[in-house]
Design a protein around this motif. Structure first.
Motif, PDB file in Angstrom:
ATOM      1  N   ARG A   1       0.905  -1.214   0.093  1.00  0.00           N
ATOM      2  CA  ARG A   1      -0.053   0.009  -0.008  1.00  0.00           C
ATOM      3  C   ARG A   1       0.831   1.132  -0.025  1.00  0.00           C
ATOM      4  N   ASN A   2       1.829   1.226   0.760  1.00  0.00           N
ATOM      5  CA  ASN A   2       2.604   2.578   1.045  1.00  0.00           C
ATOM      6  C   ASN A   2       3.733   2.689  -0.212  1.00  0.00           C
ATOM      7  N   HIS A   3       3.911   1.648  -1.014  1.00  0.00           N
ATOM      8  CA  HIS A   3       5.074   1.882  -2.156  1.00  0.00           C
ATOM      9  C   HIS A   3       4.680   1.208  -3.177  1.00  0.00           C
ATOM     10  N   ARG A   4       3.343   1.253  -3.613  1.00  0.00           N
ATOM     11  CA  ARG A   4       2.577   0.732  -4.715  1.00  0.00           C
ATOM     12  C   ARG A   4       3.253   0.909  -5.967  1.00  0.00           C
ATOM     13  N   ARG A   5       3.206   2.291  -6.223  1.00  0.00           N
ATOM     14  CA  ARG A   5       3.776   2.704  -7.727  1.00  0.00           C
ATOM     15  C   ARG A   5       5.423   2.271  -7.793  1.00  0.00           C
ATOM     16  N   LYS A   6       6.018   2.859  -6.796  1.00  0.00           N
ATOM     17  CA  LYS A   6       7.436   2.164  -6.901  1.00  0.00           C
ATOM     18  C   LYS A   6       7.591   0.725  -7.043  1.00  0.00           C
ATOM     19  N   ARG A   7       6.824  -0.115  -6.560  1.00  0.00           N
ATOM     20  CA  ARG A   7       6.825  -1.384  -6.676  1.00  0.00           C
ATOM     21  C   ARG A   7       6.700  -1.962  -8.116  1.00  0.00           C
TER      22      ARG A   7
ATOM     23  N   ARG B   1       6.526   0.100 -10.825  1.00  0.00           N
ATOM     24  CA  ARG B   1       7.648   0.379 -11.759  1.00  0.00           C
ATOM     25  C   ARG B   1       8.524  -0.310 -11.703  1.00  0.00           C
ATOM     26  N   ARG B   2       9.116  -0.813 -10.687  1.00  0.00           N
ATOM     27  CA  ARG B   2      10.221  -1.947 -10.503  1.00  0.00           C
ATOM     28  C   ARG B   2       9.861  -3.220 -11.191  1.00  0.00           C
ATOM     29  N   LEU B   3       8.650  -3.654 -11.013  1.00  0.00           N
ATOM     30  CA  LEU B   3       8.328  -4.873 -11.700  1.00  0.00           C
ATOM     31  C   LEU B   3       8.409  -4.834 -13.256  1.00  0.00           C
ATOM     32  N   GLN B   4       7.720  -3.467 -13.637  1.00  0.00           N
ATOM     33  CA  GLN B   4       7.830  -3.167 -15.108  1.00  0.00           C
ATOM     34  C   GLN B   4       9.203  -3.172 -15.527  1.00  0.00           C
ATOM     35  N   GLN B   5      10.126  -2.562 -14.870  1.00  0.00           N
ATOM     36  CA  GLN B   5      11.461  -2.524 -15.209  1.00  0.00           C
ATOM     37  C   GLN B   5      11.976  -4.083 -15.356  1.00  0.00           C
ATOM     38  N   ARG B   6      11.611  -4.798 -14.455  1.00  0.00           N
ATOM     39  CA  ARG B   6      12.298  -6.334 -14.601  1.00  0.00           C
ATOM     40  C   ARG B   6      11.713  -7.319 -15.608  1.00  0.00           C
TER      41      ARG B   6
END
Length: 96
Positions: free
Chosen positions: A3-9, A11-16
């Motif tokens: 919940r707190n870091h949704r966008r960052k996670r 985005r990181r998943l997309q990069q991976r």
């Protein structure tokens, strides 16, 4: 946690995921695992603890649209290392 870091996670998943596609298309995967040459590659993601609806929407959107990007579509067609790339998502909780 998600919940707190949704966008960052996401985005990181997309990069991976882009990285996985690139490794398959460019031959890095085949260099490490020669038996994969010319095969169908499946990019599999396990979503443990992720908000299922949001993660599923992201994953579905990515997997359906990534090869609509001309550079990725062309690279896949021209690759001598991979025949096809597919995607699968798992939302099950791992056994304890």
């Amino acid at each position: 946690m998600w919940r707190n870091h949704r966008r960052k996670r996401l985005r990181r998943l997309q990069q991976r995921m882009y990285g996985c596609i690139g490794a398959a298309i460019d031959g890095q995967l085949t260099a490490q695992f020669p038996e994969t040459k010319g095969k169908k590659i499946i990019v599999s993601v396990d979503f443990y603890g992720a908000p299922q609806r949001e993660a599923a929407e992201f994953f579905d959107r990515f997997s359906k649209q990534v090869f609509l990007i001309p550079s990725y579509s062309a690279a896949l067609k021209q690759s001598r290392f991979v025949n096809e790339i597919a995607f699968e998502a798992n939302f099950e909780t791992p056994p304890i």
